[in-house]
Design a protein around this motif. Structure first.
Motif, PDB file in Angstrom:
ATOM      1  N   LYS A  17     -40.648   0.932 -59.074  1.00  0.00           N
ATOM      2  CA  LYS A  17     -40.518  -0.463 -59.464  1.00  0.00           C
ATOM      3  C   LYS A  17     -39.064  -0.869 -59.253  1.00  0.00           C
ATOM      4  O   LYS A  17     -38.156  -0.068 -59.452  1.00  0.00           O
ATOM      5  CB  LYS A  17     -40.912  -0.580 -60.933  1.00  0.00           C
ATOM      6  CG  LYS A  17     -40.627  -1.875 -61.611  1.00  0.00           C
ATOM      7  CD  LYS A  17     -41.149  -1.872 -63.031  1.00  0.00           C
ATOM      8  CE  LYS A  17     -40.062  -1.399 -63.970  1.00  0.00           C
ATOM      9  NZ  LYS A  17     -40.334  -1.673 -65.377  1.00  0.00           N
ATOM     10  N   ASP A  47     -36.367  -4.526 -59.556  1.00  0.00           N
ATOM     11  CA  ASP A  47     -36.119  -5.951 -59.717  1.00  0.00           C
ATOM     12  C   ASP A  47     -34.622  -6.180 -59.514  1.00  0.00           C
ATOM     13  O   ASP A  47     -33.926  -5.291 -59.035  1.00  0.00           O
ATOM     14  CB  ASP A  47     -36.621  -6.468 -61.077  1.00  0.00           C
ATOM     15  CG  ASP A  47     -36.027  -5.706 -62.249  1.00  0.00           C
ATOM     16  OD1 ASP A  47     -34.859  -5.285 -62.165  1.00  0.00           O
ATOM     17  OD2 ASP A  47     -36.726  -5.553 -63.259  1.00  0.00           O
ATOM     18  N   LYS A  48     -34.115  -7.313 -59.890  1.00  0.00           N
ATOM     19  CA  LYS A  48     -32.713  -7.631 -59.616  1.00  0.00           C
ATOM     20  C   LYS A  48     -31.735  -6.814 -60.461  1.00  0.00           C
ATOM     21  O   LYS A  48     -30.575  -6.688 -60.101  1.00  0.00           O
ATOM     22  CB  LYS A  48     -32.457  -9.114 -59.830  1.00  0.00           C
ATOM     23  CG  LYS A  48     -33.166  -9.974 -58.804  1.00  0.00           C
ATOM     24  CD  LYS A  48     -32.849 -11.429 -58.996  1.00  0.00           C
ATOM     25  CE  LYS A  48     -33.594 -12.230 -57.931  1.00  0.00           C
ATOM     26  NZ  LYS A  48     -33.276 -13.650 -58.011  1.00  0.00           N
TER      27      LYS A  48
END
Length: 66
Positions: free
Chosen positions: A5, A7-8
């Protein structure tokens, strides 16, 4: 290593025990790599990962080819 996973702000990875031990060993060998490396060292240790054991004796002999 597999990216599970991302994200930013974060990345979650999965890797086998041997690779995790090698990663920890490499990070500990280079303490000047910054805050992200220190955070990763802490996370690996929290997960129960320890650097690989060092051999008691390393042989440096050379045997010529036959």
């Amino acid at each position: 290593m597999w990216i599970l996973k991302h994200d930013k702000k974060s990345v979650t990875i999965s890797l086998n025990l041997h690779k995790a031990q090698d990663l920890l060993d490499g990070l500990l060998a280079h303490p000047d790599m910054g805050n992200e490396a220190k955070e990763l060292i802490e996370k690996l240790k929290e997960a129960g990962i320890e650097p690989p054991a060092r051999p008691d004796h390393i042989r440096y002999e050379h045997a010529p080819p036959l």
